[in-house]
Structure formats: structure tokens, C-alpha cells
Design a protein around this motif. Structure first.
Motif, PDB file in Angstrom:
ATOM      1  N   MET A  37       0.846  -1.196   0.000  1.00  0.00           N
ATOM      2  CA  MET A  37       0.000   0.000   0.000  1.00  0.00           C
ATOM      3  C   MET A  37       0.885   1.251   0.000  1.00  0.00           C
ATOM      4  O   MET A  37       1.830   1.352   0.758  1.00  0.00           O
ATOM      5  N   GLU A  38       0.545   2.169  -0.876  1.00  0.00           N
ATOM      6  CA  GLU A  38       1.318   3.402  -0.971  1.00  0.00           C
ATOM      7  C   GLU A  38       1.027   4.281   0.238  1.00  0.00           C
ATOM      8  O   GLU A  38      -0.121   4.412   0.675  1.00  0.00           O
ATOM      9  N   SER A  39       2.056   4.894   0.780  1.00  0.00           N
ATOM     10  CA  SER A  39       1.877   5.724   1.971  1.00  0.00           C
ATOM     11  C   SER A  39       1.106   6.992   1.627  1.00  0.00           C
ATOM     12  O   SER A  39       1.141   7.478   0.488  1.00  0.00           O
ATOM     13  N   ILE A  40       0.441   7.529   2.626  1.00  0.00           N
ATOM     14  CA  ILE A  40      -0.349   8.753   2.427  1.00  0.00           C
ATOM     15  C   ILE A  40       0.555   9.902   2.000  1.00  0.00           C
ATOM     16  O   ILE A  40       0.210  10.676   1.097  1.00  0.00           O
ATOM     17  N   ILE A  41       1.690  10.002   2.640  1.00  0.00           N
ATOM     18  CA  ILE A  41       2.584  11.122   2.313  1.00  0.00           C
ATOM     19  C   ILE A  41       3.089  11.013   0.874  1.00  0.00           C
ATOM     20  O   ILE A  41       3.250  12.025   0.188  1.00  0.00           O
ATOM     21  N   GLU A  42       3.277   9.785   0.388  1.00  0.00           N
ATOM     22  CA  GLU A  42       3.733   9.608  -0.984  1.00  0.00           C
ATOM     23  C   GLU A  42       2.622   9.962  -1.966  1.00  0.00           C
ATOM     24  O   GLU A  42       2.871  10.562  -3.024  1.00  0.00           O
ATOM     25  N   ILE A  43       1.383   9.613  -1.615  1.00  0.00           N
ATOM     26  CA  ILE A  43       0.244   9.993  -2.470  1.00  0.00           C
ATOM     27  C   ILE A  43       0.153  11.514  -2.571  1.00  0.00           C
ATOM     28  O   ILE A  43      -0.011  12.075  -3.664  1.00  0.00           O
ATOM     29  N   LEU A  44       0.259  12.192  -1.429  1.00  0.00           N
ATOM     30  CA  LEU A  44       0.190  13.662  -1.437  1.00  0.00           C
ATOM     31  C   LEU A  44       1.349  14.269  -2.217  1.00  0.00           C
ATOM     32  O   LEU A  44       1.174  15.265  -2.937  1.00  0.00           O
ATOM     33  N   ARG A  45       2.523  13.694  -2.090  1.00  0.00           N
ATOM     34  CA  ARG A  45       3.681  14.201  -2.840  1.00  0.00           C
ATOM     35  C   ARG A  45       3.416  14.117  -4.341  1.00  0.00           C
ATOM     36  O   ARG A  45       3.690  15.070  -5.089  1.00  0.00           O
ATOM     37  N   GLN A  46       2.877  12.999  -4.772  1.00  0.00           N
ATOM     38  CA  GLN A  46       2.586  12.835  -6.198  1.00  0.00           C
ATOM     39  C   GLN A  46       1.522  13.830  -6.668  1.00  0.00           C
ATOM     40  O   GLN A  46       1.663  14.434  -7.745  1.00  0.00           O
ATOM     41  N   ARG A  47       0.484  14.004  -5.857  1.00  0.00           N
ATOM     42  CA  ARG A  47      -0.595  14.926  -6.242  1.00  0.00           C
ATOM     43  C   ARG A  47      -0.090  16.369  -6.312  1.00  0.00           C
ATOM     44  O   ARG A  47      -0.450  17.131  -7.224  1.00  0.00           O
ATOM     45  N   VAL A  48       0.751  16.764  -5.341  1.00  0.00           N
ATOM     46  CA  VAL A  48       1.296  18.129  -5.352  1.00  0.00           C
ATOM     47  C   VAL A  48       2.219  18.311  -6.556  1.00  0.00           C
ATOM     48  O   VAL A  48       2.196  19.370  -7.209  1.00  0.00           O
ATOM     49  N   SER A  49       3.020  17.302  -6.870  1.00  0.00           N
ATOM     50  CA  SER A  49       3.903  17.396  -8.036  1.00  0.00           C
ATOM     51  C   SER A  49       3.098  17.567  -9.314  1.00  0.00           C
ATOM     52  O   SER A  49       3.434  18.399 -10.181  1.00  0.00           O
ATOM     53  N   GLN A  50       2.042  16.787  -9.443  1.00  0.00           N
ATOM     54  CA  GLN A  50       1.178  16.896 -10.630  1.00  0.00           C
ATOM     55  C   GLN A  50       0.541  18.282 -10.726  1.00  0.00           C
ATOM     56  O   GLN A  50       0.486  18.887 -11.811  1.00  0.00           O
ATOM     57  N   ALA A  51       0.081  18.802  -9.586  1.00  0.00           N
ATOM     58  CA  ALA A  51      -0.550  20.130  -9.572  1.00  0.00           C
ATOM     59  C   ALA A  51       0.465  21.221  -9.903  1.00  0.00           C
ATOM     60  O   ALA A  51       0.141  22.201 -10.604  1.00  0.00           O
ATOM     61  N   THR A  52       1.691  21.072  -9.422  1.00  0.00           N
ATOM     62  CA  THR A  52       2.733  22.057  -9.693  1.00  0.00           C
ATOM     63  C   THR A  52       3.058  22.103 -11.178  1.00  0.00           C
ATOM     64  O   THR A  52       3.202  23.189 -11.768  1.00  0.00           O
ATOM     65  N   VAL A  53       3.150  20.934 -11.799  1.00  0.00           N
ATOM     66  CA  VAL A  53       3.416  20.872 -13.247  1.00  0.00           C
ATOM     67  C   VAL A  53       2.241  21.459 -14.020  1.00  0.00           C
ATOM     68  O   VAL A  53       2.433  22.216 -14.988  1.00  0.00           O
ATOM     69  N   SER A  54       1.035  21.140 -13.597  1.00  0.00           N
ATOM     70  CA  SER A  54      -0.153  21.674 -14.283  1.00  0.00           C
ATOM     71  C   SER A  54      -0.206  23.197 -14.200  1.00  0.00           C
ATOM     72  O   SER A  54      -0.609  23.877 -15.146  1.00  0.00           O
TER      73      SER A  54
END
Length: 328
Positions: A1-18
Motif C-alpha cells: 500500500m502506498e503511503s499517504i505522504i507519498e500519495i500527497l507528494r505525487q498529487r502536489v507534483s502533478q498540480a505544480t506541473v499543471s
């Protein structure tokens, strides 16, 4: 299971690129657990780190990132605080969902590592012919816990028990037993471990106070290191008795470790000295072979030697430690 902090890191990275383009794809999103519960569960500091690069106000950067964030399935609406921090508060429904998954998973939601490593955990390390004390117990429990965690994660763990089964203590004890209880050096289990401890303490007093006995003890160490049959036999009897006593404790704690004590490295000690000589690091001082390291001095400011071979040809703990490091 992916950690919560890793999920948030990915989402923030995606939002930053967008929000700001592909050039920021490798920027660390700087998502960390919140420093204070009143700010939520996690916080993101990436907006502050990008201010200089983007030449924008951190709060404006944070606002743009939040506008592109897709975290509705995880968090309540992210909040921007202070100079440009983004705070996240997890939804109770998401936490409940995660707990249910963890409860039904034999691995409790912990995935195997993607990059398994060979890891040495060195722990316990009691001394032969002495009883284990609370320090050894603490090391044993902590080391076993670390090893279990790493093994559970999928790492290849080598559990090493670097027991004190060599050196001056045996010279003292063997020399003393030759005088007061020679049967203990030829016959197994003549003494119990408590008696050995008592004899060791008396041997230490003699060693500190009697120069003649001190020399006898040192010669016993040299004989042991040279492989003298009677010395080796006495040493083996002492070691075997201690190992059995230690194993009782390890079995009670359900702790497993591979014994690789100081004696294991004895065959490698001449090689260590030879390697140091090849590198030009050895200095002979009063018959002893030493290494003088820059920055290591005594109270008078004089160079402090690391003795790797004594004037009588024997080796010491420093040489053994170097051999252990070199072998590992």
C-alpha cells in the motif's frame, strides 16, 4: 500500500506541473507531517521554495497549486496559511477506508521495498566468561526490532552478534585459572558462569596490581593468538559454556543472530597490518606498530597513536575492529 505522504507528494507534483509547466516536474514537493495538529495532518512548503525561481509571491504560487490539486478523495479542502504553506487535513472517511484495508491485509498495508539492500545489524555483543547485563539486553532487543522491521520490508539482513570472545580478558582469566582452578581449563562445566565472573573480577584485580601476573596474562594472549593448543582448548571451553548461558536468554526473547565474534577476525589481523604498511601508514614506536591520525592528540597536544600491533607481536581491539570493517 502506498503511503499517504507519498500519495500527497505525487498529487502536489502533478498540480505544480499543471500550474507552472513541465520544467518543475522534478521539484521536491516538500510534503511533511504537520508540525502542529491545528494546521492539519500534513503541510506542503514547496511554494516558498519556488518563489525565487518563479519570481512570484509564495502565496500566489500556493494558490495556483491548490487550484490544480486533486485531493478531494483524500482531504478536506486544502488551506493556505502564513507565507504560503499548504495545509492538508485528511477526511475521516479516507482514514476509515485505509484502516479497513490494513486490517484485512496480512502485511498491514506495508509494501515490500522496491530497492532491497544487504544490511548488517550488529547487536547484543555480550562478553564471554561474563554474565549478560542490562546494556546487552537493551542492545539485543533494539537490534532484533530493527532487524525484524528491515526483514519485513524485504531487505536481506545479516544479524551479527559481535561477541567479546578474544583479547586481554582471556589472558587474565586463563592465567588466573591456571593458578587457582586448572581443571576449568581442561574439563567442561567444572564452574558455572557466576563462578567464572567471580574469578574474572579477581583476575582483573591481580592484573591491575601485580606486574608479574600482568605479564603472564599478556603472554597468554600472545599464545592464544598464536594458536597454542592448551590455550585454545581452555578458550573453547570458556566460550562454549558462555554461549549456552547466552542462548537461554536468546531463546526466551526469540532472538536469532549469527555469532561472528572478535576471534573470527583473528586470521585477518596480519593482513590488516600489512595493508596499512603498504599504504605507508605504519609508524614503529617503541617496538609497536602504530598509525598516527591527523587531529587525534592527547591532553598535551601530542600525536595520539592507534596501536595495531604491540611490541610483543600481539594485536589489540583496534586491529580487530579494523579487520571487522574490512571484512564487512
Amino acid at each position: 500500500m502506498e503511503s499517504i505522504i507519498e500519495i500527497l507528494r505525487q498529487r502536489v507534483s502533478q498540480a505544480t506541473v499543471s500550474a507552472f509547466g513541465q520544467d518543475l516536474a522534478n521539484v521536491d514537493p516538500l510534503v511533511v507531517p504537520a508540525t502542529n495538529p491545528k494546521f492539519g495532518d500534513y503541510q506542503c512548503n514547496v511554494a516558498l521554495s519556488l518563489a525565487k525561481q518563479l519570481k512570484q509571491n509564495p502565496r500566489a504560487i500556493a494558490t495556483a497549486i491548490v487550484e490544480h490539486l486533486e485531493v478531494n478523495d483524500i482531504c478536506q479542502k486544502p488551506e493556505i496559511a502564513g507565507a504560503g504553506f499548504i495545509n492538508f487535513k485528511l477526511k475521516t472517511s479516507f482514514i476509515a477506508q485505509r484502516l479497513k484495508i490494513i486490517y484485512n491485509d496480512p502485511r498491514l498495508g506495508i509494501s515490500l521495498t522496491k530497492h532491497p539492500q544487504k544490511i548488517i545489524v550488529d547487536f547484543s555483543g555480550p562478553n564471554i566468561a561474563k554474565e549478560m547485563h542490562v546494556g546487552h539486553l537493551r542492545s539485543t532487543i533494539i537490534g532484533d526490532c530493527i532487524a525484524r522491521i528491515l526483514e519485513f520490508q524485504g531487505h536481506d539482513v545479516l544479524r551479527l552478534n559481535h561477541v567479546g570472545d578474544w583479547g586481554t580478558q582471556f589472558g587474565m582469566l586463563i592465567a588466573y585459572l591456571r593458578e587457582v582452578y586448572p581443571e576449568a581449563l581442561t574439563t567442561a562445566d567444572v564452574l558455572d558462569i557466576g563462578d567464572l565472573v567471580s574469578f574474572y573480577k579477581k583476575a582483573k584485580i591481580r592484573f591491575d596490581e601485580d606486574p608479574e601476573f600482568r605479564e603472564k596474562a599478556r603472554q597468554e594472549v600472545v599464545k592464544l593468538q598464536a594458536g597454542a593448543e592448551d590455550s585454545r582448548r581452555a578458550w573453547q571451553l570458556l566460550c562454549e559454556q558462555s554461549r549456552r548461558e547466552f542462548q537461554v536468554i536468546y531463546d526466551l526473547l526469540d532472538v536469532k543472530a549469527e555469532e561472528r565474534g572478535e576471534s573470527f577476525y583473528n586470521p585477518f589481523l596480519p593482513q590488516i597490518v600489512a595493508k596499512l604498511e603498504e599504504k605507508g601508514l605504519i609508524t614503529e614506536d617503541n617496538g609497536a606498530k602504530c598509525v598516527f591520525l591527523e587531529g587525534f592528540t592527547n591532553k598535551k597536544g601530542e600525536p595520539l597513536p592507534l596501536i595495531v600491533q604491540k611490541s610483543d607481536g600481539g594485536y589489540n581491539y583496534a586491529t580487530t575492529d579494523l579487520a571487522a570493517l574490512d571484512y564487512r
